[in-house]
Design a protein around this motif. Structure first.
Motif, PDB file in Angstrom:
ATOM      1  N   ASP A  26     -10.540  -3.990   9.603  1.00  0.00           N
ATOM      2  CA  ASP A  26      -9.462  -3.029   9.842  1.00  0.00           C
ATOM      3  C   ASP A  26      -9.395  -2.739  11.335  1.00  0.00           C
ATOM      4  O   ASP A  26     -10.303  -2.101  11.900  1.00  0.00           O
ATOM      5  N   PHE A  44      -0.423  -0.823   9.490  1.00  0.00           N
ATOM      6  CA  PHE A  44       0.581  -0.462   8.494  1.00  0.00           C
ATOM      7  C   PHE A  44       1.995  -0.613   9.045  1.00  0.00           C
ATOM      8  O   PHE A  44       2.277  -0.251  10.189  1.00  0.00           O
ATOM      9  N   TRP A  83       0.098  -3.472   4.512  1.00  0.00           N
ATOM     10  CA  TRP A  83      -0.902  -3.825   5.517  1.00  0.00           C
ATOM     11  C   TRP A  83      -0.549  -5.220   6.025  1.00  0.00           C
ATOM     12  O   TRP A  83      -0.285  -6.111   5.226  1.00  0.00           O
ATOM     13  N   THR A 135       0.841  -1.191   0.000  1.00  0.00           N
ATOM     14  CA  THR A 135       0.000   0.000   0.000  1.00  0.00           C
ATOM     15  C   THR A 135       0.875   1.238   0.000  1.00  0.00           C
ATOM     16  O   THR A 135       2.086   1.166   0.264  1.00  0.00           O
ATOM     17  N   ASN A 138      -6.832  -6.827   9.250  1.00  0.00           N
ATOM     18  CA  ASN A 138      -5.806  -5.874   8.835  1.00  0.00           C
ATOM     19  C   ASN A 138      -5.291  -5.214  10.117  1.00  0.00           C
ATOM     20  O   ASN A 138      -5.891  -4.260  10.617  1.00  0.00           O
ATOM     21  N   ARG A 145      -6.386  -5.773  -0.932  1.00  0.00           N
ATOM     22  CA  ARG A 145      -6.926  -6.221   0.348  1.00  0.00           C
ATOM     23  C   ARG A 145      -8.186  -7.044   0.067  1.00  0.00           C
ATOM     24  O   ARG A 145      -9.309  -6.603   0.234  1.00  0.00           O
TER      25      ARG A 145
END
Length: 240
Positions: A186, A121, A102, A87, A118, A167
């Motif tokens: 997420d 990051f 991710w 990403t 997820n 994703r």
């Protein structure tokens, strides 16, 4: 002869005018869609977390109704099946940004089933940073997300390296050889240690459709002005 000489450019201008008006109208439709999307996301993320629907409902879950809804779920992370989705994080809420991944980790749900979480990051330029792992049962609070769409520019995945470029729960679970829910979660909270950097779900969306619509309509108006000037010029020459 004069009428015939203006016929072809006139028809071409008419076709071009119809195309420009159609593009402007399409941008207005996109504007209404984008405004509705933004309003829906803002409303849903503000809702109190709900329990994740049970395994029996996952297959037929209406993702359009659940997208961006806060949910809670409990289970144990399956780190042996962890994957990474490339990403480019811009406008981050945390301190890290730029190109990275991710961290997508399946959570083995109490009562059965796997949901890919997820976890957040990690940047490309910080390989020395270690991603947190939590043993035992955990409770996750996050936003339910449907699969990320691919396009003609999306690279091929590399399951052998646990690397993916969208994703997409179906692609990740198939590539990593396990079954999973058709959606991802997420995570909203960063674990102790600071990585992965959670809570980075994009809540703002570019919305320049009104500008684009005005551009197309403006070009259509300019085309009409040009053709009107051309007709007036030819009639003037014919009359002289």
């Amino acid at each position: 002869m004069q009428q015939r000489s203006i016929l072809i450019p006139g028809l071409a201008a008419l076709v071009a005018f119809a195309i420009l008006i159609g593009l402007g109208t399409w941008q207005l439709a996109r504007l209404h869609w984008k405004e509705a999307l933004i309003a829906t996301v803002q409303q849903r993320v503000a809702e109190p977390p709900a329990a994740l629907p049970p395994l029996a409902e996952w297959k037929n879950l209406d993702l359009s109704e659940w997208e961006y809804r806060p949910v809670t779920l409990k289970g144990r992370f399956w780190y042996d099946r962890e994957a990474y989705v490339y990403t480019l994080l811009s406008d981050p809420k945390g301190k890290l940004e730029g190109p990275g991944y991710w961290v997508m980790t399946p959570l083995q749900i109490d009562g059965g089933g796997n949901v890919i979480v997820n976890r957040g990051f990690i940047p490309l330029d910080h390989p020395e940073m270690k991603v947190a792992q939590t043993n035992g049962e955990v409770e996750i609070r996050g936003l339910l997300r449907g699969p990320e769409e691919r396009n003609m520019f999306t690279p091929d995945d590399f399951p052998a390296k646990s690397l993916f470029y969208a994703r997409d729960a179906a692609a990740i679970s198939a590539g990593m050889s396990f079954d999973a829910a058709p959606f991802t979660i997420d995570a909203l909270e960063t674990p102790p240690g600071g990585l992965p950097q959670a809570g980075e779900t994009r809540m703002s969306f570019p919305n320049r459709h009104w500008e684009y619509a005005l551009t197309w309509y403006g070009l259509a108006a300019s085309l009409v002005a040009v053709m009107a000037g051309l007709l007036w010029s030819r009639r003037r020459r014919a009359a002289s």
